[in-house]
Design a protein around this motif. Sequence first.
Motif, short mmCIF file in Angstrom:
data_model
loop_
_atom_site.label_atom_id
_atom_site.label_comp_id
_atom_site.label_asym_id
_atom_site.label_seq_id
_atom_site.Cartn_x
_atom_site.Cartn_y
_atom_site.Cartn_z
N HIS A 234 14.59 8.77 1.14
CA HIS A 234 13.40 9.25 1.84
C HIS A 234 12.37 8.12 1.88
CE1 HIS A 234 9.55 11.67 2.13
NE2 HIS A 234 9.15 10.77 1.27
N LEU A 235 11.77 7.93 3.04
CA LEU A 235 10.66 7.00 3.18
C LEU A 235 9.74 7.55 4.26
CD1 LEU A 235 9.14 4.32 2.71
CD2 LEU A 235 10.68 3.25 4.36
N GLU A 236 8.50 7.88 3.87
CA GLU A 236 7.54 8.43 4.82
C GLU A 236 6.20 7.73 4.65
OE1 GLU A 236 5.79 12.72 6.45
OE2 GLU A 236 7.44 12.66 5.00
N GLU A 237 5.57 7.41 5.80
CA GLU A 237 4.26 6.76 5.80
C GLU A 237 3.20 7.76 6.23
OE1 GLU A 237 5.36 2.40 7.44
OE2 GLU A 237 6.37 4.08 8.44
N TYR A 238 1.97 7.55 5.70
CA TYR A 238 0.91 8.52 5.92
C TYR A 238 -0.37 7.83 6.38
CZ TYR A 238 4.02 11.20 2.87
OH TYR A 238 5.11 11.80 2.30
N ALA A 239 -1.24 8.63 7.01
CA ALA A 239 -2.51 8.11 7.53
C ALA A 239 -3.67 8.34 6.58
CB ALA A 239 -2.82 8.76 8.88
N HIS A 240 -3.43 8.98 5.43
CA HIS A 240 -4.53 9.22 4.49
C HIS A 240 -4.55 8.15 3.41
CE1 HIS A 240 -1.21 11.32 2.33
NE2 HIS A 240 -1.82 10.83 1.25
N SER A 241 -5.71 8.01 2.77
CA SER A 241 -5.87 7.03 1.70
C SER A 241 -5.59 7.66 0.35
CB SER A 241 -7.30 6.47 1.70
OG SER A 241 -7.48 5.57 0.62
N ASN A 242 -4.91 6.92 -0.51
CA ASN A 242 -4.68 7.40 -1.87
C ASN A 242 -5.24 6.39 -2.89
OD1 ASN A 242 -2.84 5.32 -1.69
ND2 ASN A 242 -1.05 6.52 -2.29
N ARG A 243 -6.23 5.60 -2.46
CA ARG A 243 -6.84 4.64 -3.39
C ARG A 243 -8.35 4.76 -3.40
NH1 ARG A 243 -5.02 -1.29 -1.55
NH2 ARG A 243 -6.45 -1.82 -3.24
N GLU A 244 -9.08 3.72 -3.78
CA GLU A 244 -10.52 3.83 -3.99
C GLU A 244 -11.25 4.36 -2.75
OE1 GLU A 244 -9.45 -0.32 -5.72
OE2 GLU A 244 -8.49 1.18 -4.44
N GLU A 245 -12.41 4.99 -3.02
CA GLU A 245 -13.21 5.57 -1.93
C GLU A 245 -13.56 4.54 -0.86
OE1 GLU A 245 -16.63 7.31 -3.65
OE2 GLU A 245 -15.54 8.94 -4.64
N LEU A 246 -13.63 3.29 -1.26
CA LEU A 246 -13.97 2.20 -0.34
C LEU A 246 -13.03 2.16 0.86
CD1 LEU A 246 -15.96 -0.22 -0.22
CD2 LEU A 246 -14.24 -1.57 -1.43
N ASP A 248 -11.69 4.83 2.33
CA ASP A 248 -11.75 6.04 3.16
C ASP A 248 -12.16 5.73 4.59
OD1 ASP A 248 -11.05 7.41 0.91
OD2 ASP A 248 -12.99 8.40 0.62
N GLN A 249 -12.87 4.61 4.79
CA GLN A 249 -13.33 4.24 6.12
C GLN A 249 -12.17 3.98 7.09
OE1 GLN A 249 -15.18 0.17 6.18
NE2 GLN A 249 -14.45 0.06 4.06
N TYR A 250 -10.98 3.77 6.57
CA TYR A 250 -9.83 3.49 7.45
C TYR A 250 -9.11 4.77 7.90
CZ TYR A 250 -10.45 -1.33 5.89
OH TYR A 250 -10.97 -2.57 5.61
N GLU A 251 -9.56 5.90 7.41
CA GLU A 251 -8.95 7.16 7.83
C GLU A 251 -9.52 7.63 9.17
OE1 GLU A 251 -7.90 9.26 3.56
OE2 GLU A 251 -9.69 9.91 4.62
N ASP A 252 -8.73 8.45 9.85
CA ASP A 252 -9.19 9.16 11.07
C ASP A 252 -9.69 8.21 12.15
OD1 ASP A 252 -8.71 11.66 9.81
OD2 ASP A 252 -10.63 11.48 8.77
N GLN A 253 -8.95 7.12 12.36
CA GLN A 253 -9.31 6.15 13.39
C GLN A 253 -8.49 6.40 14.67
OE1 GLN A 253 -11.78 3.90 13.16
NE2 GLN A 253 -12.23 4.74 11.14
N PRO A 254 -9.05 6.05 15.83
CA PRO A 254 -8.27 6.20 17.08
C PRO A 254 -6.98 5.39 17.04
CG PRO A 254 -10.60 5.81 17.55
CD PRO A 254 -10.43 5.59 16.08
N ALA A 255 -7.06 4.17 16.49
CA ALA A 255 -5.86 3.35 16.28
C ALA A 255 -5.61 3.35 14.77
CB ALA A 255 -6.07 1.93 16.80
N GLN A 256 -4.84 4.34 14.31
CA GLN A 256 -4.73 4.62 12.88
C GLN A 256 -3.78 3.66 12.17
OE1 GLN A 256 -6.44 6.98 10.92
NE2 GLN A 256 -5.48 5.68 9.37
N LEU A 257 -4.22 3.16 11.02
CA LEU A 257 -3.38 2.32 10.17
C LEU A 257 -2.50 3.18 9.27
CD1 LEU A 257 -6.18 -0.07 8.82
CD2 LEU A 257 -4.58 -0.58 10.66
N PRO A 258 -1.33 2.65 8.89
CA PRO A 258 -0.59 3.31 7.81
C PRO A 258 -1.30 3.01 6.49
CG PRO A 258 0.53 1.28 8.42
CD PRO A 258 -0.64 1.43 9.35
#
Length: 270
Positions: A234-246, A248-258
């Motif tokens: 199994h290998l799955e990538e996600y659009a949410h952050s699981n690290r420091e609050e800093l 969080d700014q990369y979440e919910d972007q039009p061009a979303q990062l893994p």
Amino acid sequence: MDMPSPQQAVACNKDAWDQSASLHKTTDTWNALLSGVGKPDFSCLDPTISGVLQDVGVAGKDVVQLCCNNGRESLSLFSLGARSVVGVDQSPAFLQQARELASVSPHNPEFVESDIHQLPHVLHERFDIALVTIGVLGWMPDVALFMHQVASTLKPGGTLVMYETHPFLEVFDPRAQNPFLPASSYFQREPFVLQESIVYEGQGEIAGPTSYWYVHTLGDLVNAAICAGLQISHLEEYAHSNREELYDQYEDQPAQLPMCFTLTAIKRAD
């Protein structure tokens, strides 16, 4: 700047973790842990990793967490029905915190101090599940050696479960003037040299001992697992952050990062 040998980097990182440990006991998170771990169903695992662990099946299993920090996630495994849990970490200061939390808990995990690259024989082929969570891989100079050691803890047919930050996120500097502009190469092999204490709450930097942070591509990790005798299941990538609050700014972007991923891999019986 001369780069350290892997052995030097591991030693520096251990020292940095030990020196940072006291800072983690002055946080609201620590106080919340102390008040929460006494509950039999305590868990700090988020829905993503909880779901993966439930799919793999933790109930009645022997589980090892490699690089367990203060043991909060190791203690959480009992809420999923683990039969036994062993947490391994190289930092005696954080293991002291793990034992303090365990003393308040109704559960009885074992905690072992060891460099992950030189695990004691008593851990070999002992576990049904090996858990590796957020912020472990970056401290490892040699991901192939790391995966070999992880595999050594598993019984034949045992499963590695990993929940980590996506390495592509390391291309960006969340403190930069433009945090969405790539700041480093995804293929960088030299470690980032850090000279700040290792803290995860708040955005401020606190001066601290030198440590070294490595980026391993997703391909590096998958190949290391395969070479260690692990079959990716199994290998799955996600659009949410699981690290420091800093971050969080990369979440919910039009061009979303893994931003993070889960991986499971089964130790071949041959």
